[in-house]
Design a protein around this motif. Structure first.
Motif, PDB file in Angstrom:
ATOM      1  N   GLU A 149       0.844  -1.195   0.000  1.00  0.00           N
ATOM      2  CA  GLU A 149       0.000   0.000   0.000  1.00  0.00           C
ATOM      3  C   GLU A 149       0.879   1.244   0.000  1.00  0.00           C
ATOM      4  OE1 GLU A 149      -3.819  -1.935   2.392  1.00  0.00           O
ATOM      5  OE2 GLU A 149      -2.516  -0.507   3.416  1.00  0.00           O
ATOM      6  N   TYR A 150       0.379   2.310  -0.596  1.00  0.00           N
ATOM      7  CA  TYR A 150       1.128   3.565  -0.644  1.00  0.00           C
ATOM      8  C   TYR A 150       0.152   4.727  -0.771  1.00  0.00           C
ATOM      9  CZ  TYR A 150       0.402   3.236  -5.746  1.00  0.00           C
ATOM     10  OH  TYR A 150      -0.150   3.125  -6.996  1.00  0.00           O
ATOM     11  N   THR A 151       0.630   5.926  -0.451  1.00  0.00           N
ATOM     12  CA  THR A 151      -0.181   7.128  -0.518  1.00  0.00           C
ATOM     13  C   THR A 151       0.473   8.141  -1.447  1.00  0.00           C
ATOM     14  OG1 THR A 151      -0.849   6.756   1.784  1.00  0.00           O
ATOM     15  CG2 THR A 151      -1.343   8.922   0.844  1.00  0.00           C
TER      16      THR A 151
ATOM     17  N   PRO B  58      -2.557  14.541   0.852  1.00  0.00           N
ATOM     18  CA  PRO B  58      -2.947  13.503  -0.108  1.00  0.00           C
ATOM     19  C   PRO B  58      -3.539  14.043  -1.407  1.00  0.00           C
ATOM     20  CG  PRO B  58      -3.569  12.834   2.100  1.00  0.00           C
ATOM     21  CD  PRO B  58      -3.070  14.252   2.213  1.00  0.00           C
TER      22      PRO B  58
ATOM     23  N   GLN C 229      -4.940   6.852  -1.741  1.00  0.00           N
ATOM     24  CA  GLN C 229      -4.139   5.701  -1.325  1.00  0.00           C
ATOM     25  C   GLN C 229      -4.418   4.537  -2.276  1.00  0.00           C
ATOM     26  OE1 GLN C 229      -5.011   3.300   2.419  1.00  0.00           O
ATOM     27  NE2 GLN C 229      -3.363   4.622   3.165  1.00  0.00           N
TER      28      GLN C 229
ATOM     29  N   ALA D  35      -1.435   2.549   6.097  1.00  0.00           N
ATOM     30  CA  ALA D  35      -0.930   1.832   4.932  1.00  0.00           C
ATOM     31  C   ALA D  35      -0.049   0.687   5.401  1.00  0.00           C
ATOM     32  CB  ALA D  35      -0.135   2.776   4.022  1.00  0.00           C
TER      33      ALA D  35
END
Length: 461
Positions: free
Chosen positions: A190-192, A201, A256, A305
């Motif tokens: 997972e990443y943002t 974001p 995300q 995340a």
């Protein structure tokens, strides 16, 4: 993010008089999107291309042409981008060199060096660090025979430097007991995505918040999905590179995303994750967006995340690979293919008992795993937002709020996989994959400790 496409020689610009002499002429800092029409054609959307042009000159066009040059007809030489992990243990560094001819194996590449004092990995008076090529991937940015090279780092005397976690992982995965069990991994990264100037974001109002979580997970629409072009570009670039990406999807928090790598055997899983992270860094760099692997990028009622690491039943994966030819439901594919590993004993009849023994071992080394599962993970593992508490080990069938989740299908068939949901998004995959193998295959607790853990976890092994 839209790409800048330069016209080939057979295209020409068609501008009306109004465009040629605008009321407010374009300056060197202004851009216009211009429609490019192919000579001699009047129909078909496929005949058109859109590109950006600078008013005074075509510097961007010329640069784009050079970047896209195919050098293979003119030379056997290739460009190898050497990639290694920097002093923080999570930052990626790279530099390129020319290789005389295409290669097929890392052993064909020369060792290289870099200035470790500039990456926090060596003192200034003795700053040379040596990098050893370990894995090769096709370069999606340069194309042709050019390659990306995953390396690990050593002193000039040949000793692994402290941030070289691959060295220890390779030792564990080469142990005969581990190789005999053929550990397969599936990793959910997972990443943002953050806006570059404000580190907020992507898609969020600056200084403000979007609507509550709910519509964003696997969502579609301009008000629900932010950064799909980056996710898709990364997906294709990884497949081009030879990374075993099995799916991708939008995550619970807006801005995300997640992609899944696997199934991969042993240390290959970690090599693939590191290379996929490098490609993502390069794509976000081009898009002018900041990549964050922070396990809890936004405090409050927002999902963190993670980097869930899975064992998976190989018979299931083989069946799924055949079914995928007939499936079109993206959500099913991305969620099913994500899990990529089991040990040989776990996937054979009676494997559920082996899984429960592995869970016992994992419970007894919970603190060891937590300390190695990523910086800042305590902000994510709160017992909320589909996480278990960082202080308590737990397991359950189909329980996404547990430390270890066992699939419902595994319970039914009596063999299959387990999922470790504790690793943070910024975890080192060399550490996590090798530690799982060590704890479940090599480490032996005392009989007394095992009995107490089994009673506490209500496990019968």
């Amino acid at each position: 993010m839209a790409h800048i496409l330069a016209p080939s020689a057979q295209w020409q610009m068609r501008l009306s008089n109004k465009v040629a002499a605008p009321v407010n002429p374009m300056t060197g800092k202004m851009w216009s999107s211009l429609v490019m029409k192919k000579k001699g054609t009047t129909k078909g959307a496929s005949k058109f291309r859109v590109f950006a042009i600078k008013a005074e000159n075509s510097t961007i066009n010329r640069l784009d042409n050079l970047l896209n040059l195919d050098i293979t007809p003119f030379t056997d030489k290739i460009i190898a981008e050497y990639i290694w992990i920097g002093g923080s243990g999570i930052d990626l560094r790279s530099k390129a060199r020319t290789i005389e001819k295409p290669v097929e194996h890392p052993s064909e590449l020369p060792k290289w060096n870099y200035d470790g004092s500039s990456t926090g990995q060596a003192p200034g008076e003795d700053s040379e660090v040596i990098i050893y090529p370990q894995a090769i991937f096709k370069d999606p940015f340069r194309g042709g025979n050019n390659i990306l090279v995953i390396c690990d780092a050593y002193t000039p005397a040949g000793e692994p430097i402290p941030t070289n976690k691959r060295y220890r992982a390779a030792q564990i995965f080469s142990d005969p007991k581990v190789t005999a069990e053929v550990p397969w991994y599936g990793i959910e990264q997972e990443y943002t995505l953050l806006q570059q100037n404000v580190k907020w974001p992507l898609g969020w109002p600056v200084g403000g918040y979007p609507g509550p979580q709910g519509p964003y997970y696997c969502g579609a629409g301009a008000d629900k999905s932010f950064g799909r072009d980056i996710s898709d570009a990364h997906y294709k670039a990884c497949l081009y590179a030879g990374i075993n990406v099995s799916g991708t999807n939008g995550e619970v928090m807006p801005g995300q995303w997640e992609y899944q790598v696997g199934p991969s055997v042993g240390i290959d899983a970690a090599d693939h994750i590191w290379c996929s992270r490098y490609i993502l860094e390069r794509i976000t760099e081009q898009a002018g967006v900041v990549l964050s692997l922070d396990p809890k990028p936004i405090e409050g009622d927002w999902n963190g995340a993670g980097c869930h690491t899975n064992y998976r039943h190989l018979d299931f994966l083989f069946t799924l690979s055949k079914q995928m030819l007939r499936l079109s439901e993206t959500s099913y594919i991305t969620k099913a293919v994500v899990c990529g590993c089991s040990t040989k004993s776990m996937r054979e009849d009676g494997g559920f008992e082996v899984i429960k023994k592995a869970i016992l071992n994992l419970s007894l080394r919970h603190k060891d795993h937590i300390s190695a599962y990523g910086e800042g993970n305590e902000r994510r593992l709160t017992g909320k937002h589909e996480t278990a508490s960082i202080d308590q080990f737990s397991w359950g069938v189909a329980n996404r709020g547990a430390s270890i989740r066992v699939g419902r299908d595994t319970e039914k068939k009596g063999k299959g996989y387990l999922e470790d949901r504790r690793p943070a998004s910024n975890m080192d995959p060399y550490i996590v994959t090798s530690l799982l193998a060590e704890t479940t295959l090599l480490w032996q607790p005392t009989l007394e400790a095992e009995a107490l853990a089994a009673q506490k976890l209500a496990l019968k092994v």
